[in-house]
Design a protein around this motif. Structure first.
Motif, mmCIF file in Angstrom:
data_model
loop_
_atom_site.group_PDB
_atom_site.id
_atom_site.type_symbol
_atom_site.label_atom_id
_atom_site.label_comp_id
_atom_site.label_asym_id
_atom_site.label_seq_id
_atom_site.Cartn_x
_atom_site.Cartn_y
_atom_site.Cartn_z
ATOM 1 N N THR A 76 35.350 45.286 49.942
ATOM 2 C CA THR A 76 35.944 45.770 48.691
ATOM 3 C C THR A 76 37.355 45.224 48.525
ATOM 4 O O THR A 76 37.730 44.742 47.454
ATOM 5 C CB THR A 76 35.963 47.310 48.676
ATOM 6 N N PHE A 77 38.147 45.286 49.587
ATOM 7 C CA PHE A 77 39.520 44.774 49.544
ATOM 8 C C PHE A 77 39.531 43.272 49.254
ATOM 9 O O PHE A 77 40.248 42.795 48.368
ATOM 10 C CB PHE A 77 40.226 45.062 50.875
ATOM 11 N N ASN A 78 38.732 42.520 50.006
ATOM 12 C CA ASN A 78 38.694 41.068 49.818
ATOM 13 C C ASN A 78 38.168 40.691 48.437
ATOM 14 O O ASN A 78 38.620 39.716 47.835
ATOM 15 C CB ASN A 78 37.840 40.409 50.899
ATOM 16 N N GLY A 79 37.222 41.465 47.912
ATOM 17 C CA GLY A 79 36.715 41.202 46.565
ATOM 18 C C GLY A 79 37.812 41.334 45.518
ATOM 19 O O GLY A 79 37.892 40.548 44.575
ATOM 20 N N GLY A 80 38.674 42.342 45.692
ATOM 21 C CA GLY A 80 39.800 42.505 44.769
ATOM 22 C C GLY A 80 40.785 41.353 44.861
ATOM 23 O O GLY A 80 41.286 40.856 43.844
ATOM 24 N N ILE A 81 41.046 40.905 46.079
ATOM 25 C CA ILE A 81 41.969 39.774 46.269
ATOM 26 C C ILE A 81 41.372 38.495 45.678
ATOM 27 O O ILE A 81 42.076 37.689 45.068
ATOM 28 C CB ILE A 81 42.284 39.585 47.768
ATOM 29 N N MET A 82 40.077 38.309 45.846
ATOM 30 C CA MET A 82 39.428 37.082 45.363
ATOM 31 C C MET A 82 39.447 36.975 43.844
ATOM 32 O O MET A 82 39.321 35.879 43.292
ATOM 33 C CB MET A 82 37.982 36.990 45.863
ATOM 34 N N LYS A 83 39.637 38.096 43.135
ATOM 35 C CA LYS A 83 39.758 38.034 41.676
ATOM 36 C C LYS A 83 40.999 37.245 41.257
ATOM 37 O O LYS A 83 41.061 36.726 40.153
ATOM 38 C CB LYS A 83 39.809 39.445 41.089
ATOM 39 N N LEU A 84 41.966 37.153 42.154
ATOM 40 C CA LEU A 84 43.170 36.373 41.868
ATOM 41 C C LEU A 84 42.924 34.880 42.017
ATOM 42 O O LEU A 84 43.744 34.074 41.581
ATOM 43 C CB LEU A 84 44.312 36.800 42.806
ATOM 44 N N PHE A 85 41.821 34.514 42.664
ATOM 45 C CA PHE A 85 41.494 33.112 42.910
ATOM 46 C C PHE A 85 40.083 32.825 42.423
ATOM 47 O O PHE A 85 39.135 32.780 43.221
ATOM 48 C CB PHE A 85 41.609 32.796 44.414
ATOM 49 N N PRO A 86 39.916 32.629 41.101
ATOM 50 C CA PRO A 86 38.571 32.474 40.524
ATOM 51 C C PRO A 86 37.755 31.345 41.154
ATOM 52 O O PRO A 86 36.533 31.435 41.221
ATOM 53 C CB PRO A 86 38.842 32.180 39.050
ATOM 54 N N HIS A 87 38.416 30.295 41.641
ATOM 55 C CA HIS A 87 37.669 29.178 42.229
ATOM 56 C C HIS A 87 37.041 29.555 43.581
ATOM 57 O O HIS A 87 36.197 28.821 44.091
ATOM 58 C CB HIS A 87 38.573 27.945 42.379
ATOM 59 N N LEU A 88 37.418 30.694 44.144
ATOM 60 C CA LEU A 88 36.825 31.161 45.400
ATOM 61 C C LEU A 88 35.801 32.277 45.189
ATOM 62 O O LEU A 88 35.364 32.902 46.151
ATOM 63 C CB LEU A 88 37.921 31.656 46.347
ATOM 64 N N LYS A 89 35.416 32.486 43.928
ATOM 65 C CA LYS A 89 34.433 33.530 43.620
ATOM 66 C C LYS A 89 33.150 33.260 44.410
ATOM 67 O O LYS A 89 32.691 32.148 44.506
ATOM 68 C CB LYS A 89 34.141 33.542 42.115
ATOM 69 N N GLU A 146 32.925 33.810 47.663
ATOM 70 C CA GLU A 146 33.276 33.620 49.069
ATOM 71 C C GLU A 146 33.667 34.922 49.766
ATOM 72 O O GLU A 146 34.017 34.912 50.947
ATOM 73 C CB GLU A 146 34.427 32.607 49.193
ATOM 74 N N THR A 147 33.605 36.028 49.062
ATOM 75 C CA THR A 147 34.052 37.311 49.624
ATOM 76 C C THR A 147 33.273 37.670 50.880
ATOM 77 O O THR A 147 33.865 38.055 51.890
ATOM 78 C CB THR A 147 33.905 38.427 48.572
ATOM 79 N N ASP A 148 31.949 37.538 50.849
ATOM 80 C CA ASP A 148 31.148 37.901 52.023
ATOM 81 C C ASP A 148 31.451 37.007 53.218
ATOM 82 O O ASP A 148 31.510 37.470 54.359
ATOM 83 C CB ASP A 148 29.645 37.862 51.701
ATOM 84 N N VAL A 149 31.657 35.720 52.976
ATOM 85 C CA VAL A 149 31.963 34.781 54.051
ATOM 86 C C VAL A 149 33.304 35.159 54.708
ATOM 87 O O VAL A 149 33.412 35.188 55.926
ATOM 88 C CB VAL A 149 32.023 33.336 53.519
ATOM 89 N N ILE A 150 34.289 35.481 53.891
ATOM 90 C CA ILE A 150 35.600 35.850 54.421
ATOM 91 C C ILE A 150 35.529 37.178 55.160
ATOM 92 O O ILE A 150 36.160 37.362 56.197
ATOM 93 C CB ILE A 150 36.620 35.913 53.269
ATOM 94 N N THR A 151 34.732 38.098 54.654
ATOM 95 C CA THR A 151 34.634 39.433 55.247
ATOM 96 C C THR A 151 33.925 39.391 56.600
ATOM 97 O O THR A 151 34.335 40.058 57.538
ATOM 98 C CB THR A 151 33.920 40.402 54.303
ATOM 99 N N GLU A 152 32.872 38.624 56.686
ATOM 100 C CA GLU A 152 32.115 38.565 57.947
ATOM 101 C C GLU A 152 32.928 37.830 58.971
ATOM 102 O O GLU A 152 32.982 38.085 60.089
ATOM 103 C CB GLU A 152 30.768 37.878 57.742
#
Length: 84
Positions: A63-76, A78-84
């Protein structure tokens, strides 16, 4: 707390109102700890929050990383990869 205030060093009574004490501590079995007195505990509610499970931590960070990734649309996506 019990008397609604305290005496300052210059002998002036200081009233207290709506005071909250918030703290965290380890169990009294840990080194260097002493048991909290019953006089103090009668004014306090104790709550034990155990360390979260792996699934809970994954959900929290996803959830936290998903919120941060909204600031970087080109990384949409990638949240699961960063979280794991």
């Amino acid at each position: 707390v019990e008397q609604g205030g305290f005496w300052r060093e210059d002998n002036v009574w200081v009233k207290t109102h709506r005071i909250q004490f918030v703290g965290a501590c380890n169990p009294p079995t840990d080194a260097g700890r002493v048991k909290m007195s019953s006089r103090f505990l009668r004014h306090a509610s104790l709550l034990l929050v155990d360390f979260p499970s792996r699934d809970s931590l994954t959900q929290i960070y996803r959830t936290f990383n998903g919120g941060i990734m909204k600031l970087f649309p080109h990384l949409k996506g990638e949240t699961d990869v960063i979280t794991e």
